[in-house]
Design a protein around this motif. Structure first.
Motif, mmCIF file in Angstrom:
data_model
loop_
_atom_site.group_PDB
_atom_site.id
_atom_site.type_symbol
_atom_site.label_atom_id
_atom_site.label_comp_id
_atom_site.label_asym_id
_atom_site.label_seq_id
_atom_site.Cartn_x
_atom_site.Cartn_y
_atom_site.Cartn_z
ATOM 1 N N THR A 4 -80.976 6.749 92.737
ATOM 2 C CA THR A 4 -82.210 5.997 92.934
ATOM 3 C C THR A 4 -82.043 4.677 92.196
ATOM 4 N N TYR A 5 -82.640 3.614 92.725
ATOM 5 C CA TYR A 5 -82.457 2.282 92.165
ATOM 6 C C TYR A 5 -83.823 1.697 91.785
ATOM 7 N N LYS A 6 -83.888 1.097 90.615
ATOM 8 C CA LYS A 6 -85.124 0.406 90.226
ATOM 9 C C LYS A 6 -84.774 -0.726 89.273
ATOM 10 N N MET A 7 -85.644 -1.712 89.231
ATOM 11 C CA MET A 7 -85.435 -2.854 88.351
ATOM 12 C C MET A 7 -86.124 -2.594 87.014
ATOM 13 N N ASP A 8 -85.418 -2.876 85.946
ATOM 14 C CA ASP A 8 -85.965 -2.707 84.607
ATOM 15 C C ASP A 8 -85.535 -3.900 83.762
ATOM 16 N N THR A 9 -86.490 -4.738 83.383
ATOM 17 C CA THR A 9 -86.224 -5.974 82.619
ATOM 18 C C THR A 9 -85.112 -6.786 83.272
ATOM 19 N N ASN A 10 -85.308 -7.059 84.559
ATOM 20 C CA ASN A 10 -84.396 -7.900 85.336
ATOM 21 C C ASN A 10 -83.001 -7.310 85.531
ATOM 22 N N ALA A 11 -82.858 -6.012 85.306
ATOM 23 C CA ALA A 11 -81.569 -5.352 85.525
ATOM 24 C C ALA A 11 -81.788 -4.130 86.406
ATOM 25 N N GLN A 12 -80.843 -3.867 87.283
ATOM 26 C CA GLN A 12 -80.956 -2.718 88.172
ATOM 27 C C GLN A 12 -80.456 -1.466 87.452
ATOM 28 N N VAL A 13 -81.276 -0.439 87.454
ATOM 29 C CA VAL A 13 -80.943 0.822 86.795
ATOM 30 C C VAL A 13 -80.678 1.883 87.858
ATOM 31 N N LEU A 14 -79.525 2.556 87.741
ATOM 32 C CA LEU A 14 -79.167 3.617 88.675
ATOM 33 C C LEU A 14 -79.381 4.969 88.008
ATOM 34 N N THR A 15 -80.035 5.867 88.710
ATOM 35 C CA THR A 15 -80.257 7.209 88.200
ATOM 36 C C THR A 15 -79.758 8.220 89.222
#
Length: 369
Positions: free
Chosen positions: A336-347
């Motif tokens: 799953t992909y989401k933006m966190d403080t202008n960075a893409q986080v993969l889980t």
């Protein structure tokens, strides 16, 4: 440290390859990624291959084996360096030692002199290990009739580096797995220090007491040391083989070749265990990972992965340029992909490590040293 060194090596190889390609084709040097097929060739070109160039008698005629009255493997503290001064061995600083018999000497010379690069593969580019660290813990002593070490080879297995006592010492060609093969040779000879797990735990009882991340890594290291790139799988008992297969299935989440976990999985010996891997993923309930594995079969003609590695690699080179992009797309669906403080986080959508840990703990009594 090792991970950073590996990253450095891959970047150096890529940059040099691209510059080399630019010069040889007459194009302006620039940054153009190698194709999947080209990267497979790079990997193959750096693998060790049994050339059988020298017979046992010819190997023993190579210096310093031809002058040695006896040959000894040793270990010593990493802050001491090899304890030899002016050919005199300070045995008070030697932790372990083992004198090689005739059969062992033959095996060591076979590793040193008959293991080299595959002569049938024309490399795009070939590069030897260039780790910057150096904390040697092991060595090979070449002793004369008086017991003096007239030559030696100092070894840092962790940093994949060696140093010889003189430039007369012939060590052979250090292809990709050469250091690992020598390390296994030391370990089988009873030399533990410098050859055992970097986690300091070697028995299953000890490893199972580690935290979850270190436990999985230590278990995989232990099993990899046993199978030596898949050549000795028959040495594993039934539970060890299942565990090896499950741990290697994590390659999908640890992309290496062309940043594709499937490319890594199929390229290595692990690709020969596709049916067993799928069955075990189903057994532990890894539904997301299993679905991805099944989808990857569409890129193989007839949906069949050859179990024989040479046959699999031959076919893999044919399908690589089309298959690898497809595999990368499949792997993207595992996150799953989401933006966190202008960075893409993969889980990861599925906790494969957690499922494997649960399986290990349920069968821990079946793991016997």
């Amino acid at each position: 440290m090792v991970a950073l060194e590996n990253l450095y090596m891959r970047l150096l190889l890529l940059i040099t390859l691209l510059l080399f390609a630019g010069r040889t084709t007459g194009q302006t040097a620039g940054f153009k990624e190698p194709t999947p097929k080209e990267e497979f060739i790079i990997e193959l070109a750096n693998e060790c291959f049994n050339t059988n160039t020298y017979s046992p008698s010819k190997r023993l005629a190579i210096y310093p084996f031809n002058k040695a009255r006896s040959i000894k493997l040793i270990s010593f503290k990493e802050d001491e360096f090899i304890p030899v001064q002016k050919k005199i061995v300070d045995y008070s600083k030697v932790l372990e030692s083992h004198v090689l018999g005739a059969d062992e000497t033959n095996e060591l010379t076979k590793i040193l002199y008959n293991m080299g690069y595959n002569p049938h593969i024309k490399p795009i580019f070939r590069i030897e290990s260039n780790y910057k660290c150096y904390e040697p813990r092991n060595g090979i002593l070449f002793l004369d009739a008086a017991g003096k070490a007239f030559e030696f080879i100092e070894i840092c297995f962790e940093c994949h580096r060696t140093k010889a006592s003189s430039n007369k010492v012939i060590q052979g060609t250090f292809c990709g797995q050469k250091i690992s093969l020598i390390k296994d040779f030391f370990h089988r000879a009873g030399i533990q220090y410098g050859t055992s797990s970097r986690y300091g735990k070697t028995t299953y009882a000890e490893i199972l007491k580690l935290d979850s991340v270190e436990m999985l890594q230590a278990l995989q290291e232990k099993l990899e040391d046993k199978v030596i790139n898949g050549d000795n799988v028959e040495q594993l008992n039934a539970m060890e083989k299942k565990l090896m297969i499950l741990l290697n299935s994590r390659a999908l989440y640890r992309a290496d070749i062309q940043n594709s976990g499937f490319a890594t999985f199929y390229f290595k010996y692990t690709g020969g265990f596709y049916p067993q891997t799928a069955a075990l993923l189903a057994e532990i309930g890894a539904t997301e990972t299993l679905a991805a594995f099944k989808s990857s079969l569409q890129q193989w003609p007839g949906g069949i992965v050859p179990s024989d590695r040479p046959a699999r690699l031959k076919l893999l080179l044919k399908i690589a340029d089309k298959a690898v992009p497809k595999w990368k797309d499949i792997e993207k669906g595992l996150y799953t992909y989401k933006m966190d403080t202008n960075a893409q986080v993969l889980t990861c959508k599925e906790d494969l490590d957690g499922l494997i840990l649960k399986y290990i703990m349920a069968h821990k009594n079946d793991l016997q040293d």
